[in-house]
Design an enzyme around this catalytic site. Structure first.
Site, PDB file in Angstrom:
ATOM      1  N   GLU A 154       0.814  -1.231   0.000  1.00 23.18           N
ATOM      2  CA  GLU A 154       0.000   0.000   0.000  1.00 23.18           C
ATOM      3  C   GLU A 154       0.845   1.278   0.000  1.00 23.18           C
ATOM      4  OE1 GLU A 154      -2.802  -0.445   3.225  1.00 23.18           O
ATOM      5  OE2 GLU A 154      -3.366  -2.436   2.591  1.00 23.18           O
ATOM      6  N   GLU A 271      -5.631 -10.841  -1.380  1.00 26.53           N
ATOM      7  CA  GLU A 271      -6.489 -10.653  -0.192  1.00 26.53           C
ATOM      8  C   GLU A 271      -7.979 -10.649  -0.581  1.00 26.53           C
ATOM      9  OE1 GLU A 271      -5.217  -7.311   2.172  1.00 26.53           O
ATOM     10  OE2 GLU A 271      -3.104  -7.631   1.717  1.00 26.53           O
TER      11      GLU A 271
HETATM   12  O1  G3I Z   1      -3.564  -8.870  18.982  1.00 25.36           O
HETATM   13  C1  G3I Z   1      -4.118  -7.665  19.550  1.00 25.36           C
HETATM   14  C2  G3I Z   1      -4.866  -7.980  20.839  1.00 25.36           C
HETATM   15  O2  G3I Z   1      -3.931  -8.452  21.798  1.00 25.36           O
HETATM   16  C3  G3I Z   1      -5.549  -6.706  21.353  1.00 25.36           C
HETATM   17  O3  G3I Z   1      -6.301  -7.018  22.486  1.00 25.36           O
HETATM   18  C4  G3I Z   1      -6.463  -6.175  20.247  1.00 25.36           C
HETATM   19  C5  G3I Z   1      -7.165  -4.905  20.700  1.00 25.36           C
HETATM   20  O4  G3I Z   1      -6.703  -3.824  19.990  1.00 25.36           O
HETATM   21  O5  G3I Z   1      -5.683  -5.888  19.068  1.00 25.36           O
HETATM   22  C6  G3I Z   1      -5.093  -7.078  18.542  1.00 25.36           C
HETATM   23  O6  G3I Z   1      -4.338  -6.731  17.396  1.00 25.36           O
HETATM   24  C7  G3I Z   1      -5.164  -6.463  16.273  1.00 25.36           C
HETATM   25  C8  G3I Z   1      -4.701  -7.389  15.116  1.00 25.36           C
HETATM   26  O7  G3I Z   1      -5.453  -7.096  13.929  1.00 25.36           O
HETATM   27  C9  G3I Z   1      -4.899  -8.856  15.468  1.00 25.36           C
HETATM   28  O8  G3I Z   1      -6.283  -9.110  15.588  1.00 25.36           O
HETATM   29  C10 G3I Z   1      -4.934  -5.021  15.849  1.00 25.36           C
HETATM   30  O9  G3I Z   1      -5.471  -4.170  16.851  1.00 25.36           O
HETATM   31  C11 G3I Z   1      -5.656  -4.759  14.542  1.00 25.36           C
HETATM   32  O10 G3I Z   1      -5.311  -3.460  14.055  1.00 25.36           O
HETATM   33  C12 G3I Z   1      -5.191  -5.768  13.485  1.00 25.36           C
HETATM   34  O11 G3I Z   1      -5.961  -5.509  12.326  1.00 25.36           O
HETATM   35  C13 G3I Z   1      -5.432  -6.149  11.136  1.00 25.36           C
HETATM   36  C14 G3I Z   1      -5.017  -5.037  10.152  1.00 25.36           C
HETATM   37  O12 G3I Z   1      -4.633  -5.620   8.895  1.00 25.36           O
HETATM   38  C15 G3I Z   1      -3.839  -4.239  10.684  1.00 25.36           C
HETATM   39  O13 G3I Z   1      -2.715  -5.090  10.819  1.00 25.36           O
HETATM   40  C16 G3I Z   1      -6.565  -6.983  10.526  1.00 25.36           C
HETATM   41  O14 G3I Z   1      -6.847  -8.081  11.375  1.00 25.36           O
HETATM   42  C17 G3I Z   1      -6.142  -7.502   9.153  1.00 25.36           C
HETATM   43  O15 G3I Z   1      -7.231  -8.176   8.531  1.00 25.36           O
HETATM   44  C18 G3I Z   1      -5.723  -6.316   8.282  1.00 25.36           C
HETATM   45  O16 G3I Z   1      -5.281  -6.841   7.073  1.00 25.36           O
HETATM   46  C19 G3I Z   1      -4.953  -5.818   6.084  1.00 25.36           C
HETATM   47  C20 G3I Z   1      -3.716  -6.275   5.323  1.00 25.36           C
HETATM   48  O17 G3I Z   1      -2.644  -6.491   6.214  1.00 25.36           O
HETATM   49  C21 G3I Z   1      -3.345  -5.257   4.249  1.00 25.36           C
HETATM   50  N1  G3I Z   1      -4.489  -5.026   3.350  1.00 25.36           N
HETATM   51  C22 G3I Z   1      -5.728  -4.613   4.041  1.00 25.36           C
HETATM   52  C23 G3I Z   1      -6.119  -5.665   5.076  1.00 25.36           C
HETATM   53  C24 G3I Z   1      -7.423  -5.292   5.748  1.00 25.36           C
HETATM   54  O18 G3I Z   1      -7.280  -4.096   6.471  1.00 25.36           O
END
Ligand code: G3I
Length: 364
Positions: A154, A271
């Site tokens: 991105e 994705e």
């Molecule tokens: O693991 C922590 C947990 O310990 C905590 O309690 C919780 C509360 O905030 O957060 C958890 O981490 C989260 C993580 O996902 C694991 O579930 C993060 O906050 C959250 O921001 C993260 O979101 C991911 C996001 O990327 C950012 O990394 C999404 O699951 C994931 O589907 C999303 O994937 C992205 C691709 O990497 C790039 N393209 C877009 C796609 C969708 O946004």
């Protein structure tokens, strides 16, 4: 005249249609894809993988490639400077190996999912070592174990009004300008020479002016990188489609794929999922619409010999980011239905549409 191919396809379609609504079809997407030399894979949700045996069984039954939804991002791998935690990624890699699946890495350099210490360092004392040390360590750790890496993710953003469409608000761009991309790819190639190196991007799929501009910026960026000798080998098209919000046109997508293929790059749909927010209240209607778009989209992609395959961003609606994300979730808390299996791991019409698209693809 019923040719063998039509007979097989018809028989398979009938078989999978008949079985597709059993618990889990005896035919799996990975096997159908593999028969054509294609990949079907999925992102692995950390919580589901750790706690849900039936989720793991579905992964093993259906996919021939895995990618971690979060475990191979820098936030997870280097929570503190120089302290690496490979535990979750290694568990997924071991599972993939056990089930003879390939794995891909996502993502080495992104403007999101970075630990705070890194953002502070990029702002206060930016050094190229913040890129090269990390990639040398992590891509070196997984050397020879991943089919591909998303080296960068991105890197474009029309909202930043940069003349090249670059995400100039990225901490990486702010610290190093565009050449952070060159640095990252060269470090990855040095650390793991045989893993395919991808540039992964979102919102390249829509029939919309802003998406067309983004496709143009992506092609021009790839041209600049290649002219500078950057070892970029593939483009990851994220494929987060928005069924009732954005138009999609087969010809536009086909032309873009041809432009990428003409530059000698491989393509993966990295994705794939379909947001169904703002669709009809009746889930069966939404499922039918999702399946129809799935078939159209994959038929175009799989018609290109340089397209290696498709990974869905999750495999079951039970663990889809779409149901949590502000922009795409249902206000009443209903689950998004943008993945091939529903929340009870039953295959949906989208599964059938994917199976038919793989079955109808030319063999590689
Ligand atoms: O693991 C922590 C947990 O310990 C905590 O309690 C919780 C509360 O905030 O957060 C958890 O981490 C989260 C993580 O996902 C694991 O579930 C993060 O906050 C959250 O921001 C993260 O979101 C991911 C996001 O990327 C950012 O990394 C999404 O699951 C994931 O589907 C999303 O994937 C992205 C691709 O990497 C790039 N393209 C877009 C796609 C969708 O946004």
């Amino acid at each position: 005249m019923v040719t063998r191919r039509k007979f097989v396809a018809g028989g398979l379609a009938a078989l999978s249609a008949a079985k597709a609504f059993a618990n889990t079809p005896s035919l799996d997407l990975g096997a159908i894809a593999r028969r054509k030399g294609l990949i079907y894979g999925t992102a692995v949700n950390g919580k589901g993988f750790a706690k849900d045996l039936r989720f793991r069984e579905l992964l093993a039954a259906q996919a021939n490639m895995l990618v971690c939804e979060g475990a191979t991002k820098r936030q997870a791998l280097e929570p503190k400077p120089g302290i690496y935690d490979y535990s979750e990624a290694t568990a997924v890699l071991d599972f993939a190996n056990q089930h003879k699946m390939k794995m891909r890495g996502h993502t080495l350099v992104w403007h999101l999912a970075n630990p705070k210490w890194l953002l502070d360092a990029l702002q206060d004392k930016p050094s190229e070592a913040l890129i090269t040390d990390y990639i040398t360590e992590v891509a070196g750790h997984f050397r020879g174990k991943f089919q591909s890496w998303d080296v960068i993710n991105e890197v474009l953003s029309p909202d930043d009004w940069n003349r090249d469409g670059m995400r100039s608000s990225s901490p990486w761009f702010k610290a190093f300008g565009e050449r952070y991309i060159d640095i990252a790819f060269h470090a990855a190639k040095a650390a793991d020479p045989n893993t395919l190196l991808f540039y992964n991007e979102l919102n390249l799929e829509a029939d919309a002016r802003w998406s067309e501009d983004k496709r143009t910026s992506a092609l021009k960026l790839i041209e600049r990188l290649k002219s500078r000798g950057v070892p970029i080998e593939g483009l990851g098209i994220q494929s987060h489609l928005k069924l009732y919000r954005l138009r999609y046109d087969d010809r536009i997508f086909s032309r873009f794929l041809d432009d990428v293929g003409a530059m000698g790059l491989k393509v993966m749909l990295t994705e794939f999922d379909i947001a169904d927010a703002e669709g009809p209240r009746d889930p069966a209607k939404r499922d039918a619409d999702v399946a129809s778009l799935t078939k159209r989209y994959l038929d175009v992609a799989f018609s290109k010999p340089f397209v290696l395959g498709c990974l869905t961003w999750g495999i079951s609606d039970k663990y889809s980011w779409l149901s949590k994300y502000e922009n795409y979730k249902w206000a009443d808390g209903s689950l998004s239905r943008g993945l091939p299996f529903d929340e009870n791991f039953k295959p949906k019409p989208m599964w059938q549409a994917m199976a038919s698209a793989y079955e109808g693809a030319k063999g590689r």
